[in-house]
Scaffold this active site. Structure first.
Site, PDB file in Angstrom:
ATOM      1  N   LYS A   1       0.653  -1.414   0.126  1.00  0.00           N
ATOM      2  CA  LYS A   1       0.391   0.065  -0.392  1.00  0.00           C
ATOM      3  C   LYS A   1       1.131   1.268   0.274  1.00  0.00           C
ATOM      4  O   LYS A   1       1.993   1.660   0.556  1.00  0.00           O
ATOM      5  CB  LYS A   1      -0.534   0.044   0.900  1.00  0.00           C
ATOM      6  CG  LYS A   1      -0.286  -0.289   2.682  1.00  0.00           C
ATOM      7  CD  LYS A   1       0.417   1.098   2.948  1.00  0.00           C
ATOM      8  CE  LYS A   1       1.020   1.418   4.703  1.00  0.00           C
ATOM      9  NZ  LYS A   1       1.776   1.897   4.749  1.00  0.00           N
TER      10      LYS A   1
ATOM     11  N   GLY B   1       3.853  -1.249   3.777  1.00  0.00           N
ATOM     12  CA  GLY B   1       3.173  -2.833   4.640  1.00  0.00           C
ATOM     13  C   GLY B   1       3.359  -3.617   4.334  1.00  0.00           C
ATOM     14  O   GLY B   1       2.445  -5.117   4.258  1.00  0.00           O
TER      15      GLY B   1
ATOM     16  N   ALA C   1       0.662  -6.880   4.694  1.00  0.00           N
ATOM     17  CA  ALA C   1       0.071  -7.202   3.714  1.00  0.00           C
ATOM     18  C   ALA C   1       0.037  -8.938   3.984  1.00  0.00           C
ATOM     19  O   ALA C   1      -0.572  -9.563   3.768  1.00  0.00           O
ATOM     20  CB  ALA C   1       0.392  -6.579   2.317  1.00  0.00           C
TER      21      ALA C   1
ATOM     22  N   ASP D   1      -1.375  -1.555  10.949  1.00  0.00           N
ATOM     23  CA  ASP D   1      -2.145  -1.395   9.482  1.00  0.00           C
ATOM     24  C   ASP D   1      -3.071  -2.557   8.968  1.00  0.00           C
ATOM     25  O   ASP D   1      -2.938  -2.156   7.746  1.00  0.00           O
ATOM     26  CB  ASP D   1      -0.530  -1.594   8.127  1.00  0.00           C
ATOM     27  CG  ASP D   1       0.594   0.067   8.267  1.00  0.00           C
ATOM     28  OD1 ASP D   1      -0.411   1.164   8.591  1.00  0.00           O
ATOM     29  OD2 ASP D   1       1.268  -0.325   7.658  1.00  0.00           O
TER      30      ASP D   1
HETATM   31  O1  C5P Z   1       1.028  -1.232  14.908  1.00  0.00           O
HETATM   32  P1  C5P Z   1       2.772  -1.202  14.534  1.00  0.00           P
HETATM   33  O2  C5P Z   1       3.283  -2.616  15.449  1.00  0.00           O
HETATM   34  O3  C5P Z   1       2.564  -1.829  13.129  1.00  0.00           O
HETATM   35  O4  C5P Z   1       3.310  -0.440  14.984  1.00  0.00           O
HETATM   36  C1  C5P Z   1       4.688   0.113  15.008  1.00  0.00           C
HETATM   37  C2  C5P Z   1       4.848   1.089  15.982  1.00  0.00           C
HETATM   38  O5  C5P Z   1       4.920   2.740  15.451  1.00  0.00           O
HETATM   39  C3  C5P Z   1       3.979   1.152  17.250  1.00  0.00           C
HETATM   40  O6  C5P Z   1       5.209   0.501  18.286  1.00  0.00           O
HETATM   41  C4  C5P Z   1       4.992   2.349  17.585  1.00  0.00           C
HETATM   42  O7  C5P Z   1       6.385   3.433  18.091  1.00  0.00           O
HETATM   43  C5  C5P Z   1       3.948   3.375  16.169  1.00  0.00           C
HETATM   44  N1  C5P Z   1       2.817   3.528  16.115  1.00  0.00           N
HETATM   45  C6  C5P Z   1       1.811   4.493  16.277  1.00  0.00           C
HETATM   46  N2  C5P Z   1       0.683   4.907  16.290  1.00  0.00           N
HETATM   47  C7  C5P Z   1       0.026   3.941  15.365  1.00  0.00           C
HETATM   48  C8  C5P Z   1       0.459   3.535  14.913  1.00  0.00           C
HETATM   49  C9  C5P Z   1       2.040   3.212  14.846  1.00  0.00           C
HETATM   50  O8  C5P Z   1       3.239   5.132  17.502  1.00  0.00           O
HETATM   51  N3  C5P Z   1      -0.887   4.307  14.876  1.00  0.00           N
END
Ligand code: C5P
Length: 278
Positions: free
Chosen positions: A8, A89, A93, A125
């Protein structure tokens, strides 16, 4: 079962304040694109993948879906085409495609919405990519809804640096609530289908902090401007950047120009399909 896991780009990414759970509140238009990993998923004993990542999102997704059951298992093989740490992503994905495919293979009968809810437990994501098609993503990523958008042609450039999502968010100064929303402008522009309006509406609050951490991203943005791409912007937390082209032939020509300069570039188009095409 062989499935495509589509990458994406974020046409917009607005970062609001930090939430009590440590994540940031977002508003983003997510456009799935034709660049995809290919996954081969078969039923087997236990849960395994061949990615070699310790924090493998494919296995995490399978574990979330198995929900403690020991009578279901899967072996997942990934042919990687989406660069890791690129803001496209890639890992999410793959996880989304695993959720959709295993729902079928294990005959669980869950709806897309239920799969998207499971996806939120895997990564921010993942719900958007489970839903598939152009999506408005809100909350920390768990609130997703389909939006209308025409097929768009894009050029991507990978600056070749690994951008840490956590570090980029930590360096980002969140915007105040109540400001005019670029995401709303983007949704309206996509509704008209007018490429100039769409290009004028791209934005990403993570771009400035990511460029401060990795100046190579600014060079990649410049290279896209130089070949005439429109609405040039970074995707997600970087490091990949994208720009729009009027049509497929223009995107291919721009991508060839960039490749001739020694850059890793792709001509792609948006896709409205769901996360996994069997
Ligand atoms: O959810 P994911 O593991 O992909 O997120 C990775 C990092 O990105 C999180 O640990 C956080 O530091 C940051 N993040 C955030 N707010 C979001 C998505 C991601 O702060 N909405």
């Amino acid at each position: 079962m062989t499935v495509q896991a589509h990458a994406k780009v974020n046409a917009t990414l607005e970062v609001y304040g930090k939430r009590p759970d440590g994540y940031h509140a977002l508003r983003s238009v997510v456009l799935p694109i034709s660049l995809a990993d290919e996954l081969e998923i078969t039923c087997s004993k236990g849960l395994s993948s061949d990615t070699g990542y310790a924090d493998d999102l494919c296995v995490k997704a399978a574990r979330v879906l198995a929900a403690g059951r020991s009578d279901v298992g899967a072996a997942i093989r990934v042919r990687k085409r989406i660069p890791a740490g690129g803001g496209l992503g890639g890992g999410s994905a793959d996880a989304a495609a695993v959720l959709v495919a295993l729902n079928e293979l294990w005959r669980l009968g869950l709806s897309r919405k239920e799969l998207a809810e499971r996806g939120a437990l895997v990564g921010s994501d993942v719900p958007a990519l489970v839903l598939g098609g152009p999506v408005l993503m809100e909350g920390r990523g768990e609130t997703v809804s389909r939006i209308a958008a025409p097929t768009l042609h894009l050029v991507l450039v990978n600056p070749g640096v690994h951008s840490s999502t956590r570090d980029v968010y930590a360096a980002c100064q969140p915007r105040g609530v109540g400001e005019a929303s670029a995401t709303s402008s983007m949704i309206a522009a996509l509704g008209t289908g007018d490429l100039r309006q769409i290009a004028a509406a791209t934005m990403n609050d993570l771009q400035a902090p990511a460029v401060r951490l990795h100046p190579q991203i600014a060079e990649a943005l410049d290279s896209l401007h130089e070949v005439g791409a429109l609405g040039v912007m970074m995707s997600g937390s970087g490091s990949c950047v994208f720009g729009f082209a009027q049509d497929a032939a223009t995107a291919v020509r721009m991508s060839a120009d960039l490749t001739a300069q020694g850059l890793q570039a792709w001509a792609v188009q948006t896709v409205s399909s769901a996360a996994a095409n069997c």
